[in-house]
Design a protein around this motif. Sequence first.
Motif, mmCIF file in Angstrom:
data_model
loop_
_atom_site.group_PDB
_atom_site.id
_atom_site.type_symbol
_atom_site.label_atom_id
_atom_site.label_comp_id
_atom_site.label_asym_id
_atom_site.label_seq_id
_atom_site.Cartn_x
_atom_site.Cartn_y
_atom_site.Cartn_z
ATOM 1 N N ALA A 1 37.823 49.617 42.813
ATOM 2 C CA ALA A 1 38.349 50.716 43.640
ATOM 3 C C ALA A 1 39.246 50.184 44.753
ATOM 4 O O ALA A 1 39.128 50.573 45.913
ATOM 5 N N MET A 2 40.134 49.267 44.371
ATOM 6 C CA MET A 2 41.088 48.663 45.306
ATOM 7 C C MET A 2 42.497 48.976 44.825
ATOM 8 O O MET A 2 42.716 49.106 43.618
ATOM 9 N N ASP A 3 43.431 49.008 45.754
ATOM 10 C CA ASP A 3 44.813 49.062 45.295
ATOM 11 C C ASP A 3 45.242 47.635 44.955
ATOM 12 O O ASP A 3 44.580 46.660 45.327
ATOM 13 N N ARG A 4 46.333 47.519 44.235
ATOM 14 C CA ARG A 4 46.784 46.210 43.748
ATOM 15 C C ARG A 4 47.098 45.250 44.902
ATOM 16 O O ARG A 4 46.816 44.059 44.814
ATOM 17 N N THR A 5 47.653 45.769 45.974
ATOM 18 C CA THR A 5 48.010 44.928 47.116
ATOM 19 C C THR A 5 46.753 44.337 47.760
ATOM 20 O O THR A 5 46.718 43.153 48.094
ATOM 21 N N THR A 6 45.726 45.158 47.919
ATOM 22 C CA THR A 6 44.467 44.688 48.508
ATOM 23 C C THR A 6 43.817 43.653 47.597
ATOM 24 O O THR A 6 43.304 42.633 48.075
ATOM 25 N N LEU A 7 43.845 43.895 46.286
ATOM 26 C CA LEU A 7 43.286 42.932 45.338
ATOM 27 C C LEU A 7 44.042 41.616 45.405
ATOM 28 O O LEU A 7 43.432 40.541 45.438
ATOM 29 N N THR A 8 45.362 41.677 45.442
ATOM 30 C CA THR A 8 46.168 40.455 45.519
ATOM 31 C C THR A 8 45.803 39.651 46.763
ATOM 32 O O THR A 8 45.644 38.431 46.707
ATOM 33 N N ALA A 9 45.625 40.343 47.895
ATOM 34 C CA ALA A 9 45.227 39.658 49.131
ATOM 35 C C ALA A 9 43.831 39.053 49.003
ATOM 36 O O ALA A 9 43.579 37.944 49.488
ATOM 37 N N ALA A 10 42.923 39.753 48.334
ATOM 38 C CA ALA A 10 41.555 39.257 48.162
ATOM 39 C C ALA A 10 41.506 38.038 47.244
ATOM 40 O O ALA A 10 40.596 37.208 47.356
ATOM 41 N N ARG B 1 51.806 37.448 26.928
ATOM 42 C CA ARG B 1 52.365 38.550 26.140
ATOM 43 C C ARG B 1 53.404 39.363 26.901
ATOM 44 O O ARG B 1 54.201 40.067 26.297
ATOM 45 N N ASP B 2 53.340 39.318 28.230
ATOM 46 C CA ASP B 2 54.275 40.076 29.063
ATOM 47 C C ASP B 2 54.548 39.243 30.310
ATOM 48 O O ASP B 2 53.732 39.214 31.224
ATOM 49 N N LYS B 3 55.666 38.583 30.339
ATOM 50 C CA LYS B 3 55.986 37.642 31.421
ATOM 51 C C LYS B 3 56.004 38.300 32.803
ATOM 52 O O LYS B 3 55.899 37.627 33.812
ATOM 53 N N ARG B 4 56.118 39.622 32.859
ATOM 54 C CA ARG B 4 56.088 40.323 34.150
ATOM 55 C C ARG B 4 54.665 40.475 34.664
ATOM 56 O O ARG B 4 54.457 40.651 35.859
ATOM 57 N N GLY B 5 53.701 40.433 33.762
ATOM 58 C CA GLY B 5 52.306 40.655 34.133
ATOM 59 C C GLY B 5 51.604 39.380 34.552
ATOM 60 O O GLY B 5 52.074 38.269 34.315
ATOM 61 N N ARG B 6 50.452 39.560 35.180
ATOM 62 C CA ARG B 6 49.617 38.439 35.623
ATOM 63 C C ARG B 6 48.218 38.618 35.067
ATOM 64 O O ARG B 6 47.703 39.731 34.981
ATOM 65 N N ARG B 7 47.619 37.511 34.701
ATOM 66 C CA ARG B 7 46.220 37.493 34.258
ATOM 67 C C ARG B 7 45.409 36.707 35.268
ATOM 68 O O ARG B 7 45.886 35.733 35.843
ATOM 69 N N LEU B 8 44.191 37.140 35.468
ATOM 70 C CA LEU B 8 43.303 36.541 36.463
ATOM 71 C C LEU B 8 42.211 35.763 35.744
ATOM 72 O O LEU B 8 41.430 36.343 34.988
ATOM 73 N N ARG B 9 42.179 34.473 35.987
ATOM 74 C CA ARG B 9 41.249 33.607 35.262
ATOM 75 C C ARG B 9 40.318 32.889 36.236
ATOM 76 O O ARG B 9 40.763 32.272 37.198
ATOM 77 N N LEU B 10 39.017 32.963 35.944
ATOM 78 C CA LEU B 10 38.050 32.142 36.675
ATOM 79 C C LEU B 10 38.244 30.690 36.240
ATOM 80 O O LEU B 10 38.378 30.409 35.052
ATOM 81 N N ASN C 1 34.846 37.812 35.073
ATOM 82 C CA ASN C 1 34.037 37.151 34.048
ATOM 83 C C ASN C 1 34.045 37.993 32.774
ATOM 84 O O ASN C 1 33.135 38.786 32.531
ATOM 85 N N ARG C 2 35.099 37.822 32.000
ATOM 86 C CA ARG C 2 35.309 38.603 30.780
ATOM 87 C C ARG C 2 35.720 37.650 29.664
ATOM 88 O O ARG C 2 36.193 36.548 29.938
ATOM 89 N N PRO C 3 35.579 38.089 28.415
ATOM 90 C CA PRO C 3 35.978 37.221 27.298
ATOM 91 C C PRO C 3 37.454 36.805 27.359
ATOM 92 O O PRO C 3 37.783 35.682 26.992
ATOM 93 N N GLU C 4 38.305 37.703 27.854
ATOM 94 C CA GLU C 4 39.723 37.379 28.019
ATOM 95 C C GLU C 4 40.112 37.687 29.455
ATOM 96 O O GLU C 4 39.722 38.726 29.995
ATOM 97 N N PRO C 5 40.875 36.803 30.090
ATOM 98 C CA PRO C 5 41.271 37.064 31.481
ATOM 99 C C PRO C 5 41.972 38.416 31.608
ATOM 100 O O PRO C 5 42.909 38.704 30.866
ATOM 101 N N PRO C 6 41.515 39.235 32.544
ATOM 102 C CA PRO C 6 42.097 40.570 32.704
ATOM 103 C C PRO C 6 43.406 40.528 33.494
ATOM 104 O O PRO C 6 43.702 39.559 34.188
ATOM 105 N N THR C 7 44.142 41.613 33.390
ATOM 106 C CA THR C 7 45.293 41.816 34.253
ATOM 107 C C THR C 7 44.800 42.429 35.558
ATOM 108 O O THR C 7 43.622 42.788 35.689
ATOM 109 N N ILE C 8 45.688 42.581 36.498
ATOM 110 C CA ILE C 8 45.305 43.078 37.825
ATOM 111 C C ILE C 8 44.816 44.524 37.784
ATOM 112 O O ILE C 8 43.827 44.869 38.432
ATOM 113 N N ALA C 9 45.472 45.384 37.011
ATOM 114 C CA ALA C 9 45.166 46.822 37.053
ATOM 115 C C ALA C 9 43.700 47.151 36.743
ATOM 116 O O ALA C 9 43.073 47.897 37.502
#
Length: 155
Positions: free
Chosen positions: A71-80, A97-106, A56-64
């Motif tokens: 306090a999760m690793d990226r793999t655990t977050l992806t599974a969650a 902005r970066d086709k390799r990256g992912r943004r997480l949107r509610l 819940n942020r003004p702009e959808p965040p990336t995974i990192a």
Amino acid sequence: MSNPQVIPFATTLHVKDTCLCLHAQRAARALARRFDAALKPFGLTNQQFSLMMALNRPEPPTIAPVASLLAMDRTTLTAALKPLERQGWVNVETDARDKRGRRLRLTDAGMAVLVAALPEWKRLHGEIEADLTAIDADSLRRGLLDISAPPKSGE
């Protein structure tokens, strides 16, 4: 045949009574059970609620940054994220902005679930804080943040 070393039972009791890790784990499990029960009518676990609130942020965040906050690793977050995607509460989108990256949107449905669950979270959170007798909630939060902070260089 050599005699194995023995740890005195008094040492076991000392560890049981003083181990910060043990006490933090016990408290975390107890809190998780209480929040899981309170959030169950909304179809959420406490972990899912925290994850969705982190989105819940003004702009959808990336995974990192979300993984770091939780306090999760990226793999655990992806599974969650998978069950939240299946529910239609979160979308994982390609970063424009970066086709390799992912943004997480509610999604709108995800926001509606958070809006519905938030009063129950506030109620239980207030109840838990009011029940603290040995320490005030702000001191507890500061101590937990100190413990969870990344180690300083050289440690």
